[in-house]
Design a protein around this motif. Structure first.
Motif, short mmCIF file in Angstrom:
data_model
loop_
_atom_site.label_atom_id
_atom_site.label_comp_id
_atom_site.label_asym_id
_atom_site.label_seq_id
_atom_site.Cartn_x
_atom_site.Cartn_y
_atom_site.Cartn_z
N PRO A 34 -14.66 24.06 133.79
CA PRO A 34 -15.38 24.18 132.53
C PRO A 34 -16.33 25.51 132.64
N THR A 35 -16.03 26.61 132.03
CA THR A 35 -16.66 27.93 132.08
C THR A 35 -17.61 27.83 130.83
N TYR A 36 -16.89 27.44 129.84
CA TYR A 36 -17.76 27.42 128.24
C TYR A 36 -18.13 28.98 128.02
N LEU A 37 -17.33 30.17 128.69
CA LEU A 37 -17.47 31.43 128.16
C LEU A 37 -16.76 31.83 126.97
N PRO A 43 -8.51 25.88 128.73
CA PRO A 43 -9.02 24.97 128.07
C PRO A 43 -10.20 24.51 127.76
N PHE A 44 -11.28 24.73 128.99
CA PHE A 44 -12.64 24.35 128.66
C PHE A 44 -13.43 25.79 128.60
N ALA A 87 -23.23 24.76 127.92
CA ALA A 87 -23.31 24.92 129.29
C ALA A 87 -22.91 23.54 130.23
N SER A 88 -22.35 23.69 131.47
CA SER A 88 -22.28 22.36 132.30
C SER A 88 -23.78 21.73 132.41
N PRO A 204 -20.19 18.98 125.96
CA PRO A 204 -19.96 20.23 125.43
C PRO A 204 -18.58 20.38 125.52
N GLN A 205 -17.61 19.62 126.00
CA GLN A 205 -15.98 19.94 125.95
C GLN A 205 -15.48 19.81 124.49
#
Length: 394
Positions: A34-37, A43-44, A87-88, A204-205
């Motif tokens: 899960p990078t959220y970039l 996928p994440f 963000a994580s 957040p995902q």
């Protein structure tokens, strides 16, 4: 080289080349990190959200920031704006929180989508986040909105456990529940601060590529972000997701790739093992070194015994008097050739020694210079007077 060996070498070379070709062209495994970039298409990542955010918030300028929350809000653009964090792990300190409150009270809004929240934010809002996450990620948790105009007749279901987070503790006097999990637990809430609001989504995902590629996920994300009012600017905060690009470590390239990092660890371990075994095999016996004797103390004891055995009281007394006169000449710049009344008066005036001590001391010195025999009691008295002189003259 015989033909049999040549054949085996050719077959072995072909197999090695074939293996390398297969490894090069084999499909890369899916990266579920899960990078959220915003540039990541994994996928994440949030590539789709960044590209389609203007469909939800039209005529809004996206401004990307990477500094701390306090700095970003201090330098916020003019006009109304929304602040977006995904963000994580999110950590908000006291200064960040106070600046967030001022930002919202002036009519702006903040949207936080974070899996884990640390710092003062949970304490100030009296929140507690709990997760039903399991390692198999096989269970799908139903979630939906509370607002009848947004609530769907059929709940939203997401796999991979991306909707498993919820708020197990909510301050019902302040929080407005916008969404629920299993029609029981709040999983999307709003806090009002003056003219603005704070929106918190613990999953957040739900806003990542994996969710937005599905029609249900796209619909849920659009409805969740539609709570943000129209504003001139959307501040997209990447401070909690963007890796530190200012890393100046000489090993940053090695630690960037798994293969190089493990090669570094193996080389380091091999070097340590080699040193340990070589020391064990070749180290010589360390000799025992006796402690050095204090020869100064021994010398003083020897000199003391010599003077005591010779019983030369006059020599000892003259040395102590000469040392005293040298001390007076050095400290007070007085001539000690004539120890007359004028000399004693000058010494009494400029030193801190009492007149009685000086009179008695110089009587003994005069007696000594007269060449009289010095007995033990006289030497002891002279020594005491000199010690009193030094003590009072400090």
């Amino acid at each position: 080289m015989n033909s049999g060996l040549r054949r085996y070498l050719m077959i072995g070379g072909i197999l090695i080349v074939g293996y390398l070709v297969i490894q090069y062209f084999k499909p890369k495994p899916t990266n579920w990190a899960p990078t959220y970039l915003s540039e990541d298409k994994i996928p994440f990542g949030t590539y789709i959200l960044r590209q389609r955010i203007n469909d939800i918030l039209p005529n809004t300028t996206i401004k990307t920031v990477q500094s701390a929350v306090y700095n970003n809000l201090k330098e916020k653009p003019n006009g109304q704006s929304n602040y977006f964090i995904i963000a994580s792990n999110l950590k908000v300190d006291k200064l960040d929180y106070l600046e967030m409150v001022k930002y919202m009270q002036s009519g702006n809004n903040i949207f936080i989508a974070a899996f884990q929240i640390q710092g003062v934010l949970l304490d100030k809002l009296k929140l507690q986040i709990t997760s039903d996450f399991n390692f198999q990620n096989k269970r799908k948790y139903p979630i939906n909105f509370v607002n009848p105009s947004l609530k769907r007749e059929l709940d939203y279901y997401f796999d991979k456990g991306i909707s498993g987070q919820y708020f197990s503790k909510v301050d019902s006097t302040r929080a407005i529940v916008l969404g629920k999990k299993q029609d029981e637990f709040a999983n999307f809430i709003q806090y009002k601060f003056g003219k603005g609001s704070l929106f918190i989504l613990p999953n957040p995902q739900l806003l990542t590529n994996y969710s937005l590629l599905r029609e249900d996920g796209l619909d849920y994300a659009a409805k969740a972000l539609s709570y943000l009012p129209k504003a001139e600017t959307l501040i997209w905060d990447e401070h909690f997701t963007r890796p530190n690009t200012k890393d100046s470590s000489v090993l940053r390239v090695l630690f960037k790739y798994d293969e190089l990092r493990w090669a570094y660890y193996i080389a380091l371990f091999s070097l340590v093992a080699f040193i340990v075994f070589e020391i064990k095999r070749r180290q010589r016996i360390i000799p025992v070194v006796e402690r050095l004797k204090n020869t100064s103390v021994e010398f003083v004891e020897v000199v003391g015994r010599v003077y005591y055995q010779q019983r030369n009281n006059r020599d000892i007394a003259e040395k102590k008097v000469n040392y005293l006169l040298e001390y007076i000449r050095t400290k007070y710049r007085l001539k000690t050739s004539d120890l007359d009344q004028e000399f004693k008066a000058s010494l009494i005036n400029i030193s801190s020694v009492s007149a009685d001590i000086i009179d008695e001391l110089f009587e003994e010195i005069t007696y000594l210079k007269a060449g009289q025999m010095v007995k033990d009691q006289q030497l002891i008295r002279l020594n005491k007077l000199i010690e009193q002189f030094y003590k009072q003259d400090q």
